[in-house]
Each structure stands twice: as C-alpha cells, then as structure tokens.
Write an enzyme that holds these catalytic residues in place. Structure first.
Site, mmCIF file in Angstrom:
data_model
loop_
_atom_site.group_PDB
_atom_site.id
_atom_site.type_symbol
_atom_site.label_atom_id
_atom_site.label_comp_id
_atom_site.label_asym_id
_atom_site.label_seq_id
_atom_site.Cartn_x
_atom_site.Cartn_y
_atom_site.Cartn_z
ATOM 1 N N TYR A 87 1.022 -1.281 0.064
ATOM 2 C CA TYR A 87 -0.091 -0.553 0.140
ATOM 3 C C TYR A 87 0.818 0.979 0.240
ATOM 4 O O TYR A 87 2.206 1.141 0.118
ATOM 5 C CB TYR A 87 -1.227 -0.337 1.121
ATOM 6 C CG TYR A 87 -2.438 0.829 1.624
ATOM 7 C CD1 TYR A 87 -3.443 1.287 0.767
ATOM 8 C CD2 TYR A 87 -2.573 1.748 2.620
ATOM 9 C CE1 TYR A 87 -3.868 1.866 0.508
ATOM 10 C CE2 TYR A 87 -3.476 2.442 2.327
ATOM 11 C CZ TYR A 87 -4.663 2.734 1.469
ATOM 12 O OH TYR A 87 -5.107 3.720 1.435
ATOM 13 N N ASP A 129 -12.411 7.953 -1.017
ATOM 14 C CA ASP A 129 -10.813 9.548 -1.030
ATOM 15 C C ASP A 129 -12.062 10.329 -0.539
ATOM 16 O O ASP A 129 -11.280 10.983 0.532
ATOM 17 C CB ASP A 129 -10.157 9.664 -2.097
ATOM 18 C CG ASP A 129 -9.665 8.783 -3.527
ATOM 19 O OD1 ASP A 129 -8.724 8.925 -2.620
ATOM 20 O OD2 ASP A 129 -10.219 8.399 -4.542
ATOM 21 N N GLU A 151 -11.877 5.690 -5.938
ATOM 22 C CA GLU A 151 -10.836 5.214 -5.824
ATOM 23 C C GLU A 151 -9.828 5.977 -6.736
ATOM 24 O O GLU A 151 -10.074 5.832 -8.065
ATOM 25 C CB GLU A 151 -10.360 4.219 -5.521
ATOM 26 C CG GLU A 151 -9.051 4.362 -4.778
ATOM 27 C CD GLU A 151 -8.906 4.678 -2.878
ATOM 28 O OE1 GLU A 151 -10.616 3.462 -2.942
ATOM 29 O OE2 GLU A 151 -8.547 5.615 -2.652
HETATM 30 N N1 LIG Z 1 -4.610 10.253 3.761
HETATM 31 C C1 LIG Z 1 -5.669 9.120 3.730
HETATM 32 O O1 LIG Z 1 -6.147 8.664 3.688
HETATM 33 C C2 LIG Z 1 -5.331 9.958 1.698
HETATM 34 C C3 LIG Z 1 -5.020 11.102 1.074
HETATM 35 N N2 LIG Z 1 -5.244 11.520 0.224
HETATM 36 C C4 LIG Z 1 -4.168 12.307 -0.579
HETATM 37 O O2 LIG Z 1 -4.959 13.608 -0.517
HETATM 38 C C5 LIG Z 1 -4.311 14.249 -1.859
HETATM 39 C C6 LIG Z 1 -5.584 15.451 -2.000
HETATM 40 O O3 LIG Z 1 -5.948 13.953 -2.292
HETATM 41 P P1 LIG Z 1 -7.712 14.605 -2.965
HETATM 42 O O4 LIG Z 1 -7.944 15.501 -2.706
HETATM 43 O O5 LIG Z 1 -8.118 13.270 -3.620
HETATM 44 O O6 LIG Z 1 -7.028 15.385 -4.640
HETATM 45 P P2 LIG Z 1 -8.143 16.484 -5.673
HETATM 46 O O7 LIG Z 1 -6.602 16.473 -6.855
HETATM 47 O O8 LIG Z 1 -9.498 16.259 -5.655
HETATM 48 O O9 LIG Z 1 -7.466 18.226 -3.883
HETATM 49 C C7 LIG Z 1 -6.464 18.388 -4.517
HETATM 50 C C8 LIG Z 1 -6.727 19.736 -3.563
HETATM 51 O O10 LIG Z 1 -5.518 20.867 -3.095
HETATM 52 C C9 LIG Z 1 -5.631 21.739 -3.843
HETATM 53 N N3 LIG Z 1 -4.405 22.003 -4.333
HETATM 54 C C10 LIG Z 1 -3.327 21.035 -5.081
HETATM 55 N N4 LIG Z 1 -2.173 22.021 -5.201
HETATM 56 C C11 LIG Z 1 -2.084 22.974 -4.413
HETATM 57 C C12 LIG Z 1 -1.424 23.670 -3.696
HETATM 58 N N5 LIG Z 1 -0.513 23.884 -4.175
HETATM 59 N N6 LIG Z 1 -1.604 24.996 -2.424
HETATM 60 C C13 LIG Z 1 -3.148 25.116 -2.525
HETATM 61 N N7 LIG Z 1 -3.952 23.903 -2.762
HETATM 62 C C14 LIG Z 1 -3.449 23.415 -3.696
HETATM 63 C C15 LIG Z 1 -6.566 21.679 -5.075
HETATM 64 O O11 LIG Z 1 -6.418 22.927 -5.697
HETATM 65 P P3 LIG Z 1 -7.780 23.196 -7.007
HETATM 66 O O12 LIG Z 1 -9.110 22.620 -6.430
HETATM 67 O O13 LIG Z 1 -7.691 24.324 -6.879
HETATM 68 O O14 LIG Z 1 -7.529 22.642 -7.869
HETATM 69 C C16 LIG Z 1 -7.367 20.728 -4.688
HETATM 70 O O15 LIG Z 1 -8.197 20.978 -3.900
HETATM 71 C C17 LIG Z 1 -3.196 13.074 -2.302
HETATM 72 O O16 LIG Z 1 -1.962 13.422 -1.982
HETATM 73 C C18 LIG Z 1 -3.559 12.099 -1.875
HETATM 74 O O17 LIG Z 1 -2.809 11.167 -2.231
HETATM 75 C C19 LIG Z 1 -6.320 11.017 -0.263
HETATM 76 C C20 LIG Z 1 -7.351 10.584 -0.202
HETATM 77 C C21 LIG Z 1 -6.940 9.927 1.301
HETATM 78 C C1 LIG Z 2 -4.917 6.354 0.676
HETATM 79 C C2 LIG Z 2 -5.856 6.766 -0.197
HETATM 80 O O1 LIG Z 2 -6.607 6.491 -0.777
HETATM 81 C C3 LIG Z 2 -5.440 8.502 -1.370
HETATM 82 O O2 LIG Z 2 -3.634 8.656 -1.191
HETATM 83 O O3 LIG Z 2 -5.837 8.528 -2.462
HETATM 84 MG MG LIG Z 3 -7.340 7.649 -3.186
#
Ligand SMILES: NC(=O)C1=CN([C@@H]2O[C@H](COP(=O)(O)OP(=O)(O)OC[C@H]3O[C@@H](n4cnc5c(N)ncnc54)[C@H](OP(=O)(O)O)[C@@H]3O)[C@@H](O)[C@H]2O)C=CC1
Ligand SMILES: CC(=O)C(=O)O
Ligand SMILES: [Mg+2]
Length: 624
Positions: A148, A315, A291
């Site tokens: 993972y 997510d 996912e």
């Molecule tokens: N720990 C966990 O269980 C999980 C972790 N994650 C992680 O979270 C991260 C984001 O995933 P997710 O939310 O699905 O992705 P999205 O693409 O949906 O969201 C990313 C967000 O970050 C913003 N963003 C990107 N770069 C910047 C920056 N430099 N400064 C400020 N804001 C920024 C984007 O802005 P804009 O809206 O303007 O595009 C967007 O709102 C990934 O790394 C993913 O691996 C995700 C799911 C589960």
């Molecule tokens: C953990 C997860 O689902 C992600 O980083 O997208």
């Molecule tokens: Mg994910």
C-alpha cells in the site's frame, strides 16, 4: 441414493454449470475432466455438482502446485503429496506455515529496494495466496507500506516495467457496448466488491492512466488482509479512457491506451454502462468503491450513483471518516469538543471537502448549527482562500459551502496567522507546504495543535513527522497519510498514527457485504469513525498517536463491520435475512481462513444418514 463427492478447491462459490459428462448417471469423472472443469470455473470451495462432489485433491499433479489458491508449497503432508500426485515434485522436507512465513520475512528483509519487496509480494500472491495474506495480516505494520502507500505509488509509476500477470480487469473505452462481456471474462462468479479507478488522480502522483491498477489491487489486498473478505470476492478494475499524462503517452513502456482522456458525454455514458454491467453480472448489492478518480468526476459520480448503487468514494468518504476518527480521539487530549475547534485546510478537493463535510456532521451531532459549523472551517486551494469575492471564482460544488466573506488571500502562512486554527489539515499533494513558519505559528497559538499531513505518498506529505514535532516543541498531535518512523524529540519518542482510510474501507466493506446492503449512507462513515476512535487506548495517545496501532486494524475492521451491520438492519438497508442476533459471530463466520486447509478428499455423507431406530429384540423372538 448415490454417494456424492465434493469439489473442495478452497473457498465458497457454487459451481453453477457442468459439462454433460459430469451429469452422466454413472457419476464417474475422469481426472482430466475434473481438472478442466475446476480450472475453467476457478472454484475454490466445496461445490455440489449435480450429484457428484469433487475435492481439491481432484486437481492433481503439478496443477495443484501451480494454483495459488491450492498451493501450500512444502506444507503438503506426505499423505497429501501421495494422494495429489505431487510426491517427488518437491524436496523431501515438510514445513509448517509458520516456518514458511519466517522464510518470507527473511526473504523480504534481504531486499534493499522497496520496489523489489513489492515484487516479492506480488510473486508470493501469484504462488501461494494463503501464505501471502497470512504474511500481511500478521505483520501489518511492516507489510502495509509495501503493498500500500507509499510503495504502491512507486509500483504504479513503474507499472509498465513490472507488469507480469493479470490481477484485475482493464476495461477500455474501446469496449463500449461490450463492458458486460469483458466482465464475464473475469473467472470468478461470486464477486462482492469492486475497487475501480480511472487512474486520473493516483495518490498525489497525478494522472497515471492504466498504471493506476496498482491501487485497486493494493486496496483489495487490504480488504482481505485487514477485514478477512475472501479474495475471490474482490475484483480490481481499471477503466482506461486514455491519459492526459504526456510523459506516459510518449513512454514506450506504457501499457494503456495511447491517447488523451475521453471526456464529456462519451465518458459519462461509458461509466453508466460500467455500473449497469456490474449489476447485471454480479447483482445489485455488489459494492463498488470509487478510488482515485479526478476531482471533477469523483463528486459527480458519488452524487449520481449513491442512491441507486451500492457505492462509496473512498477518497471523499473513507478519508473523511478516518480524519474524524482522529478528531474524536483528540478530544481525550485537548478536552475540546470537535465544535470547539477552528479548522484550516490546505487543499479543497476530494479528501479535504470530504473531511470538512463529515466534520460538520460531527459538529451537528454535538449540537452545533449547520452554518455555525461551516463557519469554523477554512479551506485554501490552488487559487488561495475560498473567499466569495476572489477573482478566479472556482467556488462550485461543495466549495461554495465554505466560501467566506473575507478579503482575497494567496498566502497560506498569512491565513494561519490570522485565523489561528487549532486544527491544520493538509490534503493538497503539495509536499512540504507546511513550512516551519506555519508549524511554529500553530505552536504559538495552541497548547496542543492538531496537525494532519494526509497527502500520499510520503514525498507529498505537507510536512514530515520530524518537522512537525521539531517546530512545535513536541506539543503537536500529528498524523500522516503515509507512515513515518518514530521521532525522538526532547527526550521523548513519538510514534504518530497513520491517518489513512485503510482504517475505514475494509471494515465498511465487510459490513456492507455480509448484510447485502443496497446503499451506503453518510451515517456509516460516522459510525466507522467512532468505532476507530473507541479503539484508541491511553497508551496510543501517550505515544502521540490518535489511531490504534496498525497491528489492531483487523479488530477495528470487525468493530466497524458490527456497527455497519447493526445500522443496516435498523434502517432496513440489509438484504440478508434473517437478521443475525449475534452480529459479531455472524460476521466472523464469513471471514477468510488464512490458515491452510487439508487437501485430502472429504467424504460427505449426503443426505446425513439416519440411523435406523434400534428395534427391541426380545429373547422370545431370538429363541423363536
Ligand atoms: N490519508 C488518506 O487516507 C488520503 C490521502 N489523500 C491524499 O490527499 C491528496 C489530495 O487528494 P484529493 O483531495 O483526492 O485530490 P484533489 O485533486 O481532489 O484535491 C487536491 C486539492 O489540493 C489543492 N491544491 C493542489 N496544490 C495546491 C497547492 N500548491 N496549494 C494549495 N492547494 C493546492 C487543489 O486545488 P484546486 O481545487 O484549486 O485544484 C485541490 O483542492 C493526495 O495526495 C492524496 O493521496 C487522499 C485520500 C485519502
Ligand atoms: C489513501 C488514498 O486513498 C489516497 O491517497 O488516495
Ligand atoms: Mg485513494
């Protein structure tokens, strides 16, 4: 009544059809015929076959060793080896599963590179499935970072190089009109859960197209290892509609369709067809976990399908649940209700908005009003603070709920200084964005600042655990999406928890599958969050973790599943009746057995022979 035999090839689906030869009144099957049937049907359990019952021992000779579901390697007993016709195909030594596990652990530790460890595990899964799952489930802390995040991210990036054998389905846009037929090519009949990605947002690594297959494969490995969902019930799928990643389009090793992503109506219709085909093939209750879809599709599909299919977006909803679990546990350290906090998010995407929405629900459960709750949450995306008057706009969807009447702000550090949040959450994939300055400000304004750097893989975390503790004088309550090793600071060792949806989705899936739940309401993710939080001990908190240790994640999964099961029956969502009284025992009866089973033929008495009533024999009659 003819005696029946049994096909015992390892797990639980019923063999639905059989060749005419099988149904012959003579009931005698040639070994070759049985092998062909079993291989064709890929069954793994005791199957009744029109009056004949065949056992796993019927898969004879080297084929028994070649089937990862049946193979036990040197753990076959002499009797099994002789019966199966594999005697002599292996060295003389007999090993227990425990001895084999020890060898696996030694083998893995000899690899320096994480990717090689990953490949070793892929190979093990292809060779001996039970050993693979037992290895992971018994040492989750060591094995999870390999199957993972973070290693799975690297495996996706190198997918074209390391791809070897099928472990999931690739459904491409060229299959339009034939998705059901493609699903039929998957050899399993009893699929209960699908994890599907279109590869557009793989972890924080961006668009990896078809190389995203590593994610559904890894998630589903956790379904089995962390929640005991039988592997044959799990199907990883990549929907390949192309990629917008120019590097991949030019990479000779790329394995997906070599064109830009198909989008718009054509894409939407294709996803509709996919959803319908899944239901047609495996039934209405098949769980479909979305996912790592791109943001612009993830929310749309969740809204579109959540009431008509058994589906959730991990997510958005799984991440929300694990974050809220951490916040519920944090109450025991800070003494604050969730609604007594102010939140700042870096990122306003699937994870961040999902968390914000569930935090609002948690605050409402504490008696807070909806708007009052939303007012406590500040989000910051690529264009800066979600402020109503910002020139870029881009405040559609759920972003609108959190947009503030506030001056435009582009500097996150400035926002933290001004708003003075008690909780800082990163879900932006902007590695290192929580600068020392930001972390120090959090420490200045809070006795115990809560800092979640949730982005994956490790390189994308908003800060490291080390940086978090060092810049907050060791006072922060820290969690990260990918694991960090323990940190020594100020004479104390901190072992931060992993705020990862892996605490949530396996247990939710287990509860949903065993109850045959039709839909997955948002409440389920609050129930799951509470179950995880309840599992956090004082010892965990003292070590600096808001989560139970990974070694306890299987217990969490069971508790989540019990919560989901109770809820499903209460709300009339379950379709498996009668309702089990002892929910835990019921769930446990569905779990995968990680231990080897006997490969010896099973003799069934069918129907159970009734003993003839003993007739009294009187001495008189005897004499007569
Ligand atoms: N720990 C966990 O269980 C999980 C972790 N994650 C992680 O979270 C991260 C984001 O995933 P997710 O939310 O699905 O992705 P999205 O693409 O949906 O969201 C990313 C967000 O970050 C913003 N963003 C990107 N770069 C910047 C920056 N430099 N400064 C400020 N804001 C920024 C984007 O802005 P804009 O809206 O303007 O595009 C967007 O709102 C990934 O790394 C993913 O691996 C995700 C799911 C589960
Ligand atoms: C953990 C997860 O689902 C992600 O980083 O997208
Ligand atoms: Mg994910």
């Amino acid at each position: 009544m003819l005696a029946r035999q049994v096909i015992a090839s390892g797990a639980s689906t019923a063999l639905k059809s059989i060749s005419a030869a099988t149904a012959s009144p003579k009931r005698s099957l040639s070994k070759a015929a049985i092998t062909a049937i079993v291989q064709q049907q890929q069954t793994r359990d005791y199957h009744e076959v029109t009056g004949d019952i065949i056992s796993p021992s019927m898969i004879q000779g080297i084929d028994h060793l070649r089937d990862p579901r049946l193979n036990k390697g040197l753990a076959f007993t002499l009797e099994e080896r002789q019966t199966l016709g594999i005697h002599g195909l292996q060295p003389a030594r007999f090993k227990s599963q425990e001895e084999q596990l020890e060898l696996c652990r030694i083998s893995i530790s000899r690899y320096q590179e994480d990717l090689n460890k990953y490949l070793y595990l892929v190979d093990l899964q292809d060779r001996n499935e039970k050993l693979f799952f037992k290895l992971i489930s018994e040492d989750v802390e060591k094995m999870m970072p390999i199957v993972y995040t973070p290693t799975v991210g690297l495996a996706c990036q190198k997918f074209g190089l390391i791809y070897r054998r099928p472990r999931g389905l690739f459904v491409t846009i060229n299959d339009r009109g034939y998705v059901y037929e493609v699903l039929r090519n998957w050899p399993e009949h009893d699929v209960r859960a699908i994890v599907v990605t279109d590869g557009e947002r793989i972890l924080g690594l961006g668009d990896l197209g078809a190389c995203g297959m590593g994610i559904p494969v890894g998630k589903l490995a956790l379904y089995t290892a962390l929640a005991g969902i039988p592997p044959h019930q799990c199907l990883p799928i990549v929907i390949d509609v192309g990629t917008n990643n120019q590097d991949l389009l030019e990479d000779p090793l790329y394995v997906g369709l070599r064109h830009k992503r198909v989008s718009g109506k054509e894409y939407d219709d294709f996803i509709d067809e996919f959803m319908e085909a899944v239901v047609k093939r495996y039934g209405q209750n098949t769980l479909i976990q979305f996912e790592d879809f791109g943001n612009h599709n993830a929310f749309r599909f969740l809204d579109k399908y959540r009431d008509t299919y058994c589906t959730f977006n991990d997510d958005i909803q799984g991440t929300a649940s694990v974050a809220v679990a951490g916040l519920l546990a944090s109450k025991r350290i800070t003494g604050k209700k969730i609604s007594e906090n102010t939140f700042c998010f870096l990122g306003a995407g699937e994870a961040a908005i999902g968390i914000a929405d569930l935090v609002v629900k948690a605050m409402q459960a504490e008696g807070c009003g909806l708007q009052e709750a939303r007012d406590k949450i500040w989000l910051f995306d690529i264009d800066g603070l979600l402020a109503k008057g910002r020139p870029e706009g881009r405040l559609g969807g759920h972003k609108a709920f959190y947009a503030k009447d506030h001056r435009v702000m582009k500097n996150f550090a400035e926002l933290i200084s001004e708003i003075k949040p008690s909780v800082l959450i990163g879900a932006s994939a902007a590695g290192g964005a929580f600068t020392p300055e930001i972390l120090q400000t959090m420490a200045k304004n809070n006795a115990r600042p809560i800092i979640f750097a949730l982005s994956n893989p490790t390189s994308k975390a908003e800060c490291t655990a080390q940086a978090a503790y060092e810049n907050t004088e060791g006072r922060c309550i820290f969690s990260s999406g990918s694991p960090f090793p323990p940190v020594k600071y100020g004479g104390k060792t901190f072992s931060p928890g992993q705020g990862n949806n892996a605490y949530i989705f396996p247990g939710v899936a287990l509860g949903v599958i065993v109850t045959g739940t039709h839909h997955i309401p948002e409440d389920i993710f609050l129930i799951a969050a509470q179950a995880v939080a309840d599992h956090v001990s004082q010892d965990d908190l003292d070590k600096g973790s808001l989560y139970p240790p990974l070694s306890a994640i299987r217990e969490c999964s069971l508790e989540i599943a019990v919560g989901v099961t109770k809820y499903a029956y209460e709300k009339g969502l379950a379709s498996t009746y009668p309702e089990p009284q002892d929910k835990l025992a019921y769930i446990k009866s569905h779990l995968y057995n990680f231990n080897y089973e006997s490969a010896m033929p099973v003799t069934w008495k069918w129907p159970p022979q009734q003993e003839a009533p003993k007739r009294p024999i009187t001495p008189t009659k005897l004499q007569a």
